[in-house]
Design an enzyme around this catalytic site. Structure first.
Site, PDB file in Angstrom:
ATOM      1  N   ASP A 157      31.799  92.799  54.537  1.00 15.51           N
ATOM      2  CA  ASP A 157      31.881  92.670  53.089  1.00 15.51           C
ATOM      3  C   ASP A 157      33.218  92.198  52.521  1.00 15.51           C
ATOM      4  OD1 ASP A 157      29.538  93.953  53.726  1.00 15.51           O
ATOM      5  OD2 ASP A 157      29.816  95.649  52.385  1.00 15.51           O
ATOM      6  N   GLU A 383      32.105 104.962  61.583  1.00 16.95           N
ATOM      7  CA  GLU A 383      31.706 103.624  61.161  1.00 16.95           C
ATOM      8  C   GLU A 383      32.650 102.590  61.785  1.00 16.95           C
ATOM      9  OE1 GLU A 383      31.647 103.259  56.912  1.00 16.95           O
ATOM     10  OE2 GLU A 383      30.472 101.408  56.950  1.00 16.95           O
TER      11      GLU A 383
HETATM   12  C1  DGY Z   1      27.280  98.290  50.870  1.00 15.67           C
HETATM   13  O1  DGY Z   1      26.554  98.733  49.985  1.00 15.67           O
HETATM   14  O2  DGY Z   1      28.473  98.590  50.984  1.00 15.67           O
HETATM   15  C2  DGY Z   1      26.717  97.439  51.908  1.00 15.67           C
HETATM   16  O3  DGY Z   1      27.666  97.001  52.812  1.00 15.67           O
HETATM   17  C3  DGY Z   1      25.883  96.339  51.375  1.00 15.67           C
HETATM   18  O4  DGY Z   1      25.208  95.831  52.452  1.00 15.67           O
END
Ligand code: DGY
Length: 412
Positions: A157, A383
């Protein structure tokens, strides 16, 4: 069975919601595309049937266009934002987001195919349709590299790569909203507000385009060829070709797409950086950021720049305790604990190491495998982890990290 493997199974089973597995409770309460694919690899080590069910349930969300969405919203979970009503994406059989995620699934199906060739064969048409969708919708000019239309589509992201292209996104219409992620995880480990505004502006844009691929490709302010998505797709295409050759399938079509990508991959080479870098297809700019994606070239079966890529890996290895940082510690954007701006991710290490092994670079392949083992042993199924001190970060009890422990045989 030893305790870590037993914990890994328990972690995945706790995250199971019947026919699919969530990445982790709370933070990600639905079915995510590449999470599910990697998790299936882990599940297959103790329950092959359940692994196939995981894969089939993901494919069940395929849109008529061929796209397999990045999130399938199978139940209403108020703990997550933005949920189905914000996405307004109703083109598929199951409520979903309107974008996809790195297509690792065909490689997973290939890896499991010997356990049940009939189930693998039955998936070939859907996988082919999905790959064809990537080629048509995300590479409409036939460049041989695929674009992401949203940072979430890359699965990575807040990569520094998205900062400059992201400046073009108009966030003036986003308004007020309440994030859920920062009430579940330390805000210092999550994307910043500026990033989030852009994420939501792009969701609003897609919804306004009614999630029409051609309109998005023509008009989205964000259309960036991504190294990891391209490398993962190229490997998946090769694996789908193997499946098609042995089980029956559209081999010619797949071969043509592979040839196109083999020709195109070099577009991502950045001589200054000594790395494969993302390419902003709107501005024509090649990013100078070196990310862990660069080392996925071997996983994609591209060996052209072996010496330069290994030189870059060597340089980076000197500034971290644990490989492979998602962003070069020498970059001003580096942050060891903020999501994709530096931390080490087990799934990425798995793919990089596999590629290095296939390239015959066994020393590097082993080093990355050992680092991954140490991170998980010391930090649990986090994670992700800090490359500087190995600290466990982000969400806990993560399905795909547990799955990598099992699938990679990191210990009993
Ligand atoms: C989030 O909501 O942070 C996710 O990475 C979207 O896929």
């Amino acid at each position: 069975m030893g305790t870590i493997a037993a914990d890994a199974i328990r972690t995945i089973q706790d995250n199971s919601r019947g026919g699919f597995t969530v990445p982790t409770k709370g933070l990600y309460p639905y079915q995510w595309n590449w999470d599910s694919a990697f998790t299936a690899l882990g599940i297959a080590t103790y329950d092959v049937d359940r692994a196939w069910i995981e894969i089939e349930s993901l494919v069940a969300g395929q849109w008529p266009s061929g796209m397999i969405p990045h999130i399938l919203f199978r139940a209403d979970e108020p703990s997550y934002f933005p949920g189905p009503s914000v996405w307004g994406a109703s083109r598929g059989p199951i409520p979903s987001s309107g974008i996809s995620q790195p297509p690792v699934l065909a490689s997973v199906v290939f890896a499991l195919s010997r356990t049940d060739p009939d189930r693998a064969r039955a998936l070939v048409p859907a996988l082919n349709k999905w790959h064809d969708w990537w080629a048509r919708a995300r590479d409409p000019d036939g460049l041989g590299v695929v674009a992401v239309t949203h940072p979430w589509e890359s699965g990575r992201d807040n990569l520094p790569d998205w900062d400059r292209p992201g400046k073009r996104i108009d966030v003036s219409g986003v308004g007020e909203y309440t994030r859920r992620d920062t009430s579940l995880v330390d805000a210092g480990m999550r994307p910043g507000k500026e990033d989030y505004d852009r994420y939501l502006a792009l969701v609003n844009f897609g919804r306004e385009m009614d999630w029409d691929d051609a309109r998005i490709a023509a008009g989205s302010p964000f259309f960036v060829a991504d190294v990891a998505t391209t490398a993962i797709l190229l490997r998946s295409e090769r694996d789908l070709l193997r499946l098609s050759e042995s089980l029956g399938g559209p081999a010619e079509e797949i071969r043509a797409r592979i040839e196109c990508m083999e020709r195109g991959f070099g577009r991502l080479w950045n001589e200054r950086a000594g790395a494969y870098c993302s390419h902003d297809l709107r501005s024509g700019e090649l990013s100078d950021e070196v990310t862990s994606a660069s080392f996925l070239c071997f996983y994609a079966g591209i060996f052209d720049r072996r010496a330069e890529v290994l030189g870059t890996l060597e340089r980076i290895s000197k500034s971290v305790k644990r490989l492979v940082p998602s962003c070069d510690p020498g970059s001003p954007s580096f942050d060891p604990v903020r999501y994709w701006r530096g931390p080490v991710w087990a799934i990425v290490n798995y793919m990089i190491s596999l590629g290095l092994r296939e390239a015959g670079e066994l020393g590097w392949a082993d080093r990355i495998r050992e680092d991954t083992r140490a991170l998980i042993r010391e930090g649990g199924f986090a994670e992700y982890y800090s490359p500087l001190d190995g600290r466990a970060c982000g969400g806990r009890d993560f399905s795909w990290t547990a799955a990598i422990w099992l699938a990679w045989g990191l210990g009993d």
